[in-house]
Design a protein around this motif. Structure first.
Motif, PDB file in Angstrom:
ATOM      1  N   LEU A 116     -23.227 -52.478  63.694  1.00  8.97           N
ATOM      2  CA  LEU A 116     -23.580 -53.267  64.881  1.00  8.97           C
ATOM      3  C   LEU A 116     -24.471 -52.461  65.833  1.00  8.97           C
ATOM      4  CD1 LEU A 116     -22.732 -56.074  66.060  1.00  8.97           C
ATOM      5  CD2 LEU A 116     -21.078 -54.818  67.435  1.00  8.97           C
ATOM      6  N   ALA A 120     -28.402 -53.159  66.974  1.00  8.05           N
ATOM      7  CA  ALA A 120     -28.838 -53.286  68.366  1.00  8.05           C
ATOM      8  C   ALA A 120     -29.927 -52.255  68.661  1.00  8.05           C
ATOM      9  CB  ALA A 120     -27.650 -53.089  69.305  1.00  8.05           C
ATOM     10  N   ASP A 131     -22.162 -58.771  71.659  1.00  9.25           N
ATOM     11  CA  ASP A 131     -22.089 -58.083  70.357  1.00  9.25           C
ATOM     12  C   ASP A 131     -20.639 -57.772  70.023  1.00  9.25           C
ATOM     13  OD1 ASP A 131     -24.881 -57.904  69.896  1.00  9.25           O
ATOM     14  OD2 ASP A 131     -25.009 -56.136  71.176  1.00  9.25           O
TER      15      ASP A 131
END
Ligand code: FES
Ligand code: FES
Length: 160
Positions: A116, A120, A131
């Motif tokens: 993740l 980003a 998120d």
């Protein structure tokens, strides 16, 4: 029996298993790599989360025949080397925040978190609450607040 080959934690591996065997069982039972955990086998709990070519995925739901020889699979065992350290910055943050309780879900949580943050960072932005809300990894012990804090801390130490 068919032979399958792929890159696992930086090394080419070769296994002789039927095409429809899910990759999680190849990792755990054939190759002895037990960091990815079995929870549901249905792509729901995310306990088995690993990376394929840098992206999070769930090997419990992928037949080994779908994996190409050039595919790079990374499990929690190979995560530190991906950062060139003894521990990945996300693992260090996890320890500092004392996140784990029983620990069962934690390898999957960390692998999901790293993917993740990389996503980003690749998009040129910081990790957001949205998120964090999107992480679907289940923790039966309810360590979610510490997971969120650790991800923020780990993200700050990960270089884009
Ligand atoms: S065991 Fe893979 S998602 Fe649950
Ligand atoms: S720490 Fe126990 S399931 Fe998450």
């Amino acid at each position: 029996m068919p032979t399958h080959t792929f890159i696992l934690n930086g090394k080419q591996v070769r296994v002789d298993v039927e095409d429809d065997v899910r990759l999680l069982w190849v990792l755990r039972d054939v190759l002895g790599v037990t960091g990815p955990k079995y929870g549901c086998g249905l792509d729901v709990c995310k306990a088995c989360t690993c990376h394929i070519n840098g992206k999070a995925f769930n090997p419990c739901s992928v037949p080994v025949s779908d994996i190409k020889p050039s595919d790079e699979i990374t499990t929690i065992e190979g995560l530190p080397a991906s950062a060139g350290k003894e521990l990945h910055p996300m693992q260090e943050a996890w320890l500092e925040m004392d996140v784990a309780q029983c620990g069962y879900c934690q390898p999957g949580q960390i692998m999901a978190a790293v993917a993740l943050v990389r996503e980003a960072q690749a998009a040129g932005r910081e990790i957001s609450d949205a998120d964090l809300d999107g992480i679907r990894n289940v923790c039966r012990c309810g360590t979610y607040p510490r997971i969120r804090q650790a991800i923020q801390q780990g993200a700050a130490q990960m270089s884009p």
